[in-house]
Write a protein that holds these residues in place. Structure first.
Motif, PDB file in Angstrom:
ATOM      1  N   VAL A 192      -0.872 -60.236  28.718  1.00 15.84           N
ATOM      2  CA  VAL A 192      -2.369 -59.873  28.659  1.00 15.84           C
ATOM      3  C   VAL A 192      -2.566 -58.708  27.865  1.00 15.84           C
ATOM      4  O   VAL A 192      -3.695 -58.939  27.207  1.00 15.84           O
ATOM      5  CB  VAL A 192      -2.899 -59.395  30.426  1.00 15.84           C
ATOM      6  CG1 VAL A 192      -4.269 -59.100  30.209  1.00 15.84           C
ATOM      7  CG2 VAL A 192      -2.480 -60.835  31.394  1.00 15.84           C
ATOM      8  N   ARG A 193      -1.929 -57.663  27.705  1.00 16.60           N
ATOM      9  CA  ARG A 193      -2.098 -56.660  27.049  1.00 16.60           C
ATOM     10  C   ARG A 193      -2.110 -57.190  25.299  1.00 16.60           C
ATOM     11  O   ARG A 193      -2.912 -56.547  24.719  1.00 16.60           O
ATOM     12  CB  ARG A 193      -1.252 -55.469  27.071  1.00 16.60           C
ATOM     13  CG  ARG A 193      -1.299 -54.492  27.965  1.00 16.60           C
ATOM     14  CD  ARG A 193      -0.523 -53.305  27.991  1.00 16.60           C
ATOM     15  NE  ARG A 193      -0.944 -52.222  28.688  1.00 16.60           N
ATOM     16  CZ  ARG A 193      -0.281 -51.122  28.833  1.00 16.60           C
ATOM     17  NH1 ARG A 193       0.449 -50.933  27.980  1.00 16.60           N
ATOM     18  NH2 ARG A 193      -0.595 -50.101  29.547  1.00 16.60           N
ATOM     19  N   LEU A 194      -1.145 -57.966  24.743  1.00 14.83           N
ATOM     20  CA  LEU A 194      -1.169 -58.472  23.779  1.00 14.83           C
ATOM     21  C   LEU A 194      -2.524 -59.351  23.604  1.00 14.83           C
ATOM     22  O   LEU A 194      -3.069 -59.113  22.133  1.00 14.83           O
ATOM     23  CB  LEU A 194       0.038 -59.173  23.530  1.00 14.83           C
ATOM     24  CG  LEU A 194       1.396 -58.806  23.123  1.00 14.83           C
ATOM     25  CD1 LEU A 194       2.441 -59.492  23.208  1.00 14.83           C
ATOM     26  CD2 LEU A 194       1.068 -57.868  21.901  1.00 14.83           C
ATOM     27  N   VAL A 195      -3.121 -60.090  24.192  1.00 12.30           N
ATOM     28  CA  VAL A 195      -4.035 -60.962  24.100  1.00 12.30           C
ATOM     29  C   VAL A 195      -5.318 -60.058  23.907  1.00 12.30           C
ATOM     30  O   VAL A 195      -6.236 -60.201  22.826  1.00 12.30           O
ATOM     31  CB  VAL A 195      -4.299 -61.716  24.985  1.00 12.30           C
ATOM     32  CG1 VAL A 195      -5.571 -62.562  25.111  1.00 12.30           C
ATOM     33  CG2 VAL A 195      -3.033 -62.975  25.128  1.00 12.30           C
ATOM     34  N   LEU A 196      -5.278 -58.960  24.605  1.00 10.40           N
ATOM     35  CA  LEU A 196      -6.413 -58.086  24.618  1.00 10.40           C
ATOM     36  C   LEU A 196      -6.542 -57.432  23.229  1.00 10.40           C
ATOM     37  O   LEU A 196      -7.880 -57.213  22.795  1.00 10.40           O
ATOM     38  CB  LEU A 196      -6.391 -57.082  26.007  1.00 10.40           C
ATOM     39  CG  LEU A 196      -6.924 -57.561  27.210  1.00 10.40           C
ATOM     40  CD1 LEU A 196      -6.769 -56.474  28.380  1.00 10.40           C
ATOM     41  CD2 LEU A 196      -8.559 -57.974  27.283  1.00 10.40           C
ATOM     42  N   LEU A 197      -5.211 -57.065  22.899  1.00  8.90           N
ATOM     43  CA  LEU A 197      -5.194 -56.274  21.743  1.00  8.90           C
ATOM     44  C   LEU A 197      -5.644 -57.431  20.504  1.00  8.90           C
ATOM     45  O   LEU A 197      -6.469 -56.853  19.616  1.00  8.90           O
ATOM     46  CB  LEU A 197      -3.749 -55.716  21.502  1.00  8.90           C
ATOM     47  CG  LEU A 197      -3.529 -55.086  20.072  1.00  8.90           C
ATOM     48  CD1 LEU A 197      -4.098 -53.574  20.378  1.00  8.90           C
ATOM     49  CD2 LEU A 197      -1.919 -54.857  20.027  1.00  8.90           C
ATOM     50  N   PHE A 198      -5.014 -58.437  20.600  1.00  2.62           N
ATOM     51  CA  PHE A 198      -5.501 -59.385  19.540  1.00  2.62           C
ATOM     52  C   PHE A 198      -6.987 -59.639  19.683  1.00  2.62           C
ATOM     53  O   PHE A 198      -7.741 -59.441  18.402  1.00  2.62           O
ATOM     54  CB  PHE A 198      -4.930 -60.760  19.903  1.00  2.62           C
ATOM     55  CG  PHE A 198      -5.184 -61.571  18.817  1.00  2.62           C
ATOM     56  CD1 PHE A 198      -4.526 -61.786  17.593  1.00  2.62           C
ATOM     57  CD2 PHE A 198      -6.246 -62.635  19.362  1.00  2.62           C
ATOM     58  CE1 PHE A 198      -5.067 -62.865  16.899  1.00  2.62           C
ATOM     59  CE2 PHE A 198      -6.695 -63.794  18.471  1.00  2.62           C
ATOM     60  CZ  PHE A 198      -5.825 -63.924  17.298  1.00  2.62           C
ATOM     61  N   ILE A 199      -7.820 -59.570  20.780  1.00  2.00           N
ATOM     62  CA  ILE A 199      -9.307 -59.791  20.744  1.00  2.00           C
ATOM     63  C   ILE A 199      -9.971 -58.550  20.175  1.00  2.00           C
ATOM     64  O   ILE A 199     -10.776 -58.585  19.500  1.00  2.00           O
ATOM     65  CB  ILE A 199      -9.671 -60.069  22.313  1.00  2.00           C
ATOM     66  CG1 ILE A 199      -9.121 -61.604  22.625  1.00  2.00           C
ATOM     67  CG2 ILE A 199     -11.202 -60.058  22.255  1.00  2.00           C
ATOM     68  CD1 ILE A 199      -9.151 -61.805  24.063  1.00  2.00           C
ATOM     69  N   PHE A 200      -9.399 -57.407  20.564  1.00  2.00           N
ATOM     70  CA  PHE A 200     -10.005 -56.118  19.918  1.00  2.00           C
ATOM     71  C   PHE A 200      -9.724 -56.255  18.507  1.00  2.00           C
ATOM     72  O   PHE A 200     -10.910 -55.766  17.847  1.00  2.00           O
ATOM     73  CB  PHE A 200      -9.258 -55.020  20.757  1.00  2.00           C
ATOM     74  CG  PHE A 200      -9.914 -53.674  20.444  1.00  2.00           C
ATOM     75  CD1 PHE A 200     -11.257 -53.268  20.802  1.00  2.00           C
ATOM     76  CD2 PHE A 200      -9.212 -52.741  19.433  1.00  2.00           C
ATOM     77  CE1 PHE A 200     -11.575 -51.974  20.538  1.00  2.00           C
ATOM     78  CE2 PHE A 200      -9.819 -51.705  18.961  1.00  2.00           C
ATOM     79  CZ  PHE A 200     -10.922 -51.197  19.644  1.00  2.00           C
ATOM     80  N   VAL A 201      -8.652 -56.531  18.009  1.00  2.00           N
ATOM     81  CA  VAL A 201      -8.443 -56.390  16.426  1.00  2.00           C
ATOM     82  C   VAL A 201      -9.456 -57.556  15.963  1.00  2.00           C
ATOM     83  O   VAL A 201     -10.118 -57.195  15.031  1.00  2.00           O
ATOM     84  CB  VAL A 201      -6.950 -56.621  16.124  1.00  2.00           C
ATOM     85  CG1 VAL A 201      -6.919 -56.873  14.703  1.00  2.00           C
ATOM     86  CG2 VAL A 201      -6.303 -55.406  16.524  1.00  2.00           C
TER      87      VAL A 201
END
Ligand SMILES: [Zn+2]
Length: 82
Positions: free
Chosen positions: A3-12
């Motif tokens: 979930v953190r990776l997905v959130l990071l991806f969306i943020f970037v």
């Protein structure tokens, strides 16, 4: 963790989108709008007053003044007249 990776991806991704949009705004869209002569724009001949497309006009600088002519004949006439 995923979930953190997905959130990071969306943020970037969002950050990148906003960043490029800002760059485009600051650049004034210079890449999309060409500054070449508008073929639809008509300019009057300094000698006879005939309107000619800006792309076909003959520009001359005579005694510090800028003139535009529809043809070489008009340019010659203008030079002889003045
Ligand atoms: Zn003319």
């Amino acid at each position: 963790m995923i979930v953190r990776l997905v959130l990071l991806f969306i943020f970037v991704f969002l950050g990148y989108t906003v960043f490029t949009a800002l760059l485009r705004m600051l650049g004034g869209g210079s890449s999309s709008s060409s500054r070449s002569a508008d073929p639809d724009r008509m300019v009057p001949c300094s000698q006879c007053g005939t309107y000619v497309p800006e792309t076909e006009v003959i520009r001359k600088k005579i005694r510090g003044e800028h003139y535009q002519f529809c043809s070489k004949e008009c340019l010659q006439d203008f030079k002889h007249k003045s």
